[in-house]
Write an enzyme that holds these catalytic residues in place. Structure first.
Site, PDB file in Angstrom:
ATOM      1  N   THR A 174       0.820  -1.217   0.000  1.00 55.68           N
ATOM      2  CA  THR A 174       0.000   0.000   0.000  1.00 55.68           C
ATOM      3  C   THR A 174       0.853   1.266   0.000  1.00 55.68           C
ATOM      4  O   THR A 174       1.984   1.259   0.517  1.00 55.68           O
ATOM      5  CB  THR A 174      -0.897  -0.012   1.258  1.00 55.68           C
ATOM      6  OG1 THR A 174      -1.512   1.253   1.405  1.00 55.68           O
ATOM      7  CG2 THR A 174      -0.107  -0.289   2.539  1.00 55.68           C
ATOM      8  N   ASP A 175       0.260   2.355  -0.472  1.00 51.46           N
ATOM      9  CA  ASP A 175       0.962   3.649  -0.408  1.00 51.46           C
ATOM     10  C   ASP A 175       1.030   4.180   1.027  1.00 51.46           C
ATOM     11  O   ASP A 175       1.784   5.107   1.314  1.00 51.46           O
ATOM     12  CB  ASP A 175       0.298   4.684  -1.329  1.00 51.46           C
ATOM     13  CG  ASP A 175      -1.162   4.971  -1.017  1.00 51.46           C
ATOM     14  OD1 ASP A 175      -1.720   4.371  -0.078  1.00 51.46           O
ATOM     15  OD2 ASP A 175      -1.757   5.818  -1.732  1.00 51.46           O
ATOM     16  N   GLU A 176       0.224   3.599   1.931  1.00 53.50           N
ATOM     17  CA  GLU A 176       0.191   4.128   3.310  1.00 53.50           C
ATOM     18  C   GLU A 176       1.517   3.945   4.041  1.00 53.50           C
ATOM     19  O   GLU A 176       1.749   4.595   5.061  1.00 53.50           O
ATOM     20  CB  GLU A 176      -0.945   3.477   4.106  1.00 53.50           C
ATOM     21  CG  GLU A 176      -2.294   3.765   3.494  1.00 53.50           C
ATOM     22  CD  GLU A 176      -3.459   3.621   4.456  1.00 53.50           C
ATOM     23  OE1 GLU A 176      -3.235   3.502   5.674  1.00 53.50           O
ATOM     24  OE2 GLU A 176      -4.602   3.639   3.977  1.00 53.50           O
TER      25      GLU A 176
ATOM     26  N   TYR B  47      -2.008  -0.357  11.073  1.00 53.92           N
ATOM     27  CA  TYR B  47      -2.130  -1.065   9.786  1.00 53.92           C
ATOM     28  C   TYR B  47      -0.924  -0.777   8.899  1.00 53.92           C
ATOM     29  O   TYR B  47      -0.256  -1.691   8.412  1.00 53.92           O
ATOM     30  CB  TYR B  47      -3.429  -0.646   9.068  1.00 53.92           C
ATOM     31  CG  TYR B  47      -3.415  -0.960   7.588  1.00 53.92           C
ATOM     32  CD1 TYR B  47      -3.465  -2.279   7.143  1.00 53.92           C
ATOM     33  CD2 TYR B  47      -3.313   0.051   6.627  1.00 53.92           C
ATOM     34  CE1 TYR B  47      -3.427  -2.576   5.781  1.00 53.92           C
ATOM     35  CE2 TYR B  47      -3.278  -0.237   5.272  1.00 53.92           C
ATOM     36  CZ  TYR B  47      -3.337  -1.548   4.852  1.00 53.92           C
ATOM     37  OH  TYR B  47      -3.287  -1.841   3.514  1.00 53.92           O
TER      38      TYR B  47
END
Ligand code: NAD
Ligand code: DAU
Length: 357
Positions: A132-134, A158
Site C-alpha cells: 500500500t501507499d500508506e 495497519y
C-alpha cells in the site's frame, strides 16, 4: 498454476475473477475467511475446475508447505492481510499476526520451495507482494507524489504492519535471492468492497437513509484507483516486472473525501433518487476525526508506466459510476455482508445504533 492468498477479499476476489476471465491458467486461492473474506464474491466460480479454494491461514507453515508441494505453483500473489485502518486503531494484534507473521511464514515457505526447484523453474518463479501507499505516511499539500524511493513513515498500526512486511519481502530478496516484486498501490474502489471502507459505506448508508460520516473536515486527500486497474497492474508486474523491484500503482485521481461524498451522492441522485426528492448530500455529517489521520496520499505511477507500459483504463468518473451501479444491482450481496458482525462494527466505530449511524 499460481497461488493467490486472500483471494476471497475485495481486491483478491476481483483479481481471481479477472485472472480466470482473461488467462487460461488455474489458480489455488488460500484464504482464512475472516470477516472480510466472502465466498459469495467467488460464487460464479463454483463450477470452474481452474479455481481451487483452500480455507486456511497464511500463518500455518505446514499448510503452506503442503500446498506448494502439492500444486507446484510458478508464482505466488500475496493479498492476504488485515486491511482496515480504523480496525487497526481499535486493536493491532490481528494486523501483526496476519500482515507481519503471515508474510514471514509465506516468505519462508516460498523460499524452501523455490530453493529446491530445478534451475529453469527457479528462474521463472515470482513472489508478488501486494502492498500500500500508506507505508510512506502523509504528504504536505504541495509535496510531490510518492515515488518508489520515498522514505517509509507509516502512521497507523495497519500501515506499520504493512511496512514491516515490505521490509521482510525486500530482505528475502537481498539475503536469499527470492525473486520478489512489491507493488505499493493507492486507495481502491469497485465491486465486492466490504462496506467498512469509505465508498461502499457512503453508498449503503445513503440508500438506507443513514448519516454519511466524514471524519474531521473531510479535506483529506486520497488517490483513487478502480480495482480492475489495480488487478491489471498486478498481472503486468507478475508478467514483466524485474525481481527485487518496487512499483507504485495509482490512478492520478487525487480527491478530497468531501469530493468523494459529493460524487457518490450526485450519482445516487441520478440513479436512485430519494423518495422525498431531496439530495443525498443532506445526509452528510462531520464526525470525530481518525486518530493519526494521514492528510494526503498521492502516487507517482510513472515507473510502472515507463518500465512495464501500464496505465489505468478507468477515469474516476467511469469507475465510480460502475461502482455505484454495481452496488445498486447487487442487493443480495449487500444483504449478505450486512450481518450482525457488521452492525457490531458500525456501533463500535460510529458509536450509534443501526438506525442512526
Ligand atoms: P480485504 O480486507 O478486503 O481482504 C483481505 C483478505 O485476506 C480476506 O479475504 C481475508 O479473509 C484474507 N485474510 C486475512 N488474514 C488472513 C490470513 N491470516 N490467512 C489467509 N487469509 C487471510 O483487503 P483488500 O482491500 O482486498 O486488500 C488486499 C491487499 O491489498 C492487502 O494486502 C492490502 O494491504 C492491499 N491494498 C489494499 C488497498 C485498498 O484500497 N483496499 C490498496 C492498496 C493495497
Ligand atoms: O491507500 C491505500 C489504503 O487505502 C489501503 O492500504 C487500505 O487497505 C484501505 O483501507 C485504504 O485506506 P484508507 O484509510 O485510506 O481507506 P478508508 O476507506 O478507510 O478511508 C478513506 C478516507 O475516508 C480516509 O481519509 C478516511 C475517510 N473516512 C473513512 C471512513 C470509513 C471517513 O471520512 N469516514 C468514514 O466513515
Amino acid at each position: 498454476m499460481i497461488l493467490v492468498t486472500g483471494g476471497a477479499g475485495f481486491i483478491g476476489s476481483n483479481f481471481v475473477l479477472d485472472w480466470l476471465a482473461t488467462q487460461d491458467e488455474p489458480l489455488v486461492n488460500l484464504d482464512k475467511l475472516t470477516y472480510a473474506g466472502n465466498p459469495a464474491n467467488l460464487a460464479s466460480l463454483a463450477d470452474d475446475a481452474r479455481h481451487t479454494f483452500v480455507h486456511g491461514d497464511v500463518c500455518d507453515a505446514a499448510l503452506l508447505q503442503q500446498l506448494l508441494q502439492a500444486h507446484q505453483p510458478r508464482a505466488i500473489v500475496h493479498f492476504a492481510a488485515e486491511s482496515h485502518v480504523d480496525r487497526s486503531i481499535h486493536g493491532a494484534a490481528d494486523f501483526i499476526d496476519a500482515n507481519i507473521m503471515g508474510t514471514y511464514r509465506l516468505l519462508e515457505a516460498a523460499r524452501g520451495y523455490w530453493a529446491a526447484l530445478p534451475t529453469g523453474r527457479q528462474d521463472a518463479f515470482r513472489f508478488v507482494h501486494v502492498s500500500t501507499d500508506e507505508v510512506y505516511g502523509s504528504l504536505a499539500p504541495d509535496a510531490p507524489a510518492f515515488a518508489e524511493d520515498h522514505r517509509y513513515a507509516p502512521n497507523s498500526p495497519y500501515s506499520a504492519s504493512k511496512a514491516a512486511a515490505d521490509h521482510l519481502v525486500r530482505a528475502w530478496h537481498q539475503t536469499y535471492g527470492l525473486p520478489v516484486l512489491t507493488s505499493n498501490c493507492s486507495n481502491n474502489y469497485g465491486p465486492y468492497q466490504f462496506p467498512e471502507k469509505l465508498i461502499p459505506l457512503l453508498i449503503l448508508n445513503a440508500l438506507a437513509g443513514k448519516s454519511l460520516p466524514i471524519y474531521g473536515d473531510g479535506r483529506q486527500v486520497r488517490d483513487w484507483l478502480y480495482v480492475g486497474d489495480h488487478c491489471s497492474a498486478i498481472r503486468r508486474i507478475l508478467a514483466r516486472g524485474a525481481p527485487g523491484q518496487v512499483y507504485n500503482v495509482g490512478g492520478w485521481n487525487e480527491k478530497t473525501n468531501l469530493e468523494i461524498v459529493h460524487a457518490v451522492c450526485a450519482l445516487l441522485d441520478a440513479l436512485r433518487p430519494r423518495a422525498d426528492g431531496q439530495p443525498y448530500a443532506r445526509q452528510l455529517r462531520h464526525v470525530q476525526d481518525r486518530p493519526g489521520h494521514d492528510r494526503r496520499y498521492a502516487i507517482d505511477a510513472r515507473k510502472i508506466e515507463r518500465e512495464l507500459g501500464w496505465r489505468p483504463a478507468e477515469t474516476f468518473e467511469t469507475g465510480i459510476r460502475k461502482t455505484v451501479q454495481w452496488y445498486l444491482d447487487h442487493p443480495d450481496w449487500v444483504a449478505g455482508v450486512q450481518s450482525g458482525a457488521y452492525r457490531d462494527w458500525l456501533s463500535t466505530q460510529y458509536g450509534a445504533t443501526d438506525e442512526e449511524v
